[in-house]
Design a protein around this motif. Sequence first.
Motif, PDB file in Angstrom:
ATOM      1  N   MET A 156       1.922   6.674  -7.228  1.00  0.00           N
ATOM      2  CA  MET A 156       0.809   7.329  -7.932  1.00  0.00           C
ATOM      3  C   MET A 156       1.119   8.804  -8.167  1.00  0.00           C
ATOM      4  O   MET A 156       1.607   9.498  -7.277  1.00  0.00           O
ATOM      5  N   ARG A 214      -1.217  11.030  -9.158  1.00  0.00           N
ATOM      6  CA  ARG A 214      -2.380  11.824  -8.737  1.00  0.00           C
ATOM      7  C   ARG A 214      -2.484  11.792  -7.217  1.00  0.00           C
ATOM      8  O   ARG A 214      -2.157  10.803  -6.580  1.00  0.00           O
ATOM      9  N   VAL A 239      -3.942  11.437  -3.601  1.00  0.00           N
ATOM     10  CA  VAL A 239      -4.915  10.564  -2.944  1.00  0.00           C
ATOM     11  C   VAL A 239      -5.045  11.002  -1.492  1.00  0.00           C
ATOM     12  O   VAL A 239      -4.052  11.103  -0.770  1.00  0.00           O
ATOM     13  N   VAL A 292      -7.180   9.991   2.026  1.00  0.00           N
ATOM     14  CA  VAL A 292      -7.973   8.918   2.629  1.00  0.00           C
ATOM     15  C   VAL A 292      -8.630   9.479   3.893  1.00  0.00           C
ATOM     16  O   VAL A 292      -7.951   9.997   4.781  1.00  0.00           O
ATOM     17  N   LEU A 333       0.850   3.942  -3.132  1.00  0.00           N
ATOM     18  CA  LEU A 333       0.458   5.332  -2.909  1.00  0.00           C
ATOM     19  C   LEU A 333       1.568   6.309  -3.298  1.00  0.00           C
ATOM     20  O   LEU A 333       1.304   7.372  -3.865  1.00  0.00           O
ATOM     21  N   ARG A 372       0.832  -1.204   0.000  1.00  0.00           N
ATOM     22  CA  ARG A 372       0.000   0.000   0.000  1.00  0.00           C
ATOM     23  C   ARG A 372       0.864   1.250   0.000  1.00  0.00           C
ATOM     24  O   ARG A 372       0.627   2.184  -0.768  1.00  0.00           O
ATOM     25  N   PHE A 377      -2.479  10.286   3.217  1.00  0.00           N
ATOM     26  CA  PHE A 377      -2.360  10.968   1.933  1.00  0.00           C
ATOM     27  C   PHE A 377      -1.009  10.602   1.325  1.00  0.00           C
ATOM     28  O   PHE A 377      -0.110  10.139   2.026  1.00  0.00           O
ATOM     29  N   ASN A 378      -0.879  10.783   0.021  1.00  0.00           N
ATOM     30  CA  ASN A 378       0.394  10.500  -0.619  1.00  0.00           C
ATOM     31  C   ASN A 378       1.127  11.803  -0.925  1.00  0.00           C
ATOM     32  O   ASN A 378       0.601  12.903  -0.723  1.00  0.00           O
ATOM     33  N   SER A 433      -0.565  14.369  -3.413  1.00  0.00           N
ATOM     34  CA  SER A 433      -1.619  15.216  -2.845  1.00  0.00           C
ATOM     35  C   SER A 433      -1.023  16.298  -1.959  1.00  0.00           C
ATOM     36  O   SER A 433      -1.538  17.412  -1.901  1.00  0.00           O
TER      37      SER A 433
END
Length: 156
Positions: free
Chosen positions: A118, A120, A122, A124, A115, A111, A134-135, A138
């Motif tokens: 990515m 984009r 993210v 949560v 994350l 996970r 958050f990643n 973000s």
Amino acid sequence: MADHLRTFPILGVEKGVWYPVLVAYSYLFYFLGTVILWRRFRYANIHFKLQTRLLIIGGFFPLIINVFYQLSWIKPYEGLDLTPYAFLFTYFFIAIAILQFNLLNLKPVARDKILEVMTRGVLVFDHRNKLIDFNSASKKSLASNRSKLKLDNTPR
């Protein structure tokens, strides 16, 4: 009863010139591995910290028994090394780490990697609309659009 029937049958142990070098080599790499393990997970989340502590604590039992054996403090029968039996305690701590704290579960690691890869952002949220994760994408997006960010602290 004859004396040879009362004694514990064991092979003779003869320590050669390289024996102290091997013992020092083993202890050095045990401590090096423990330091690497501790430093790697020192700042991890509490789940990984508990797993790491259990592994380190479990590893100390054979080490301590082996040190006592090397110093001749524990030798119930001349030449009998109890270090292999101390691994039973290690297995107990590893079992706790596997069963209670999912030691071999790769989901959290996977996970985290997914994350972070990515592109984009993210976010949560939990069931109370509280941001829990958050990643980095973000984080960058929120930092660059700080003026457009609207926070709502009213309970729902």
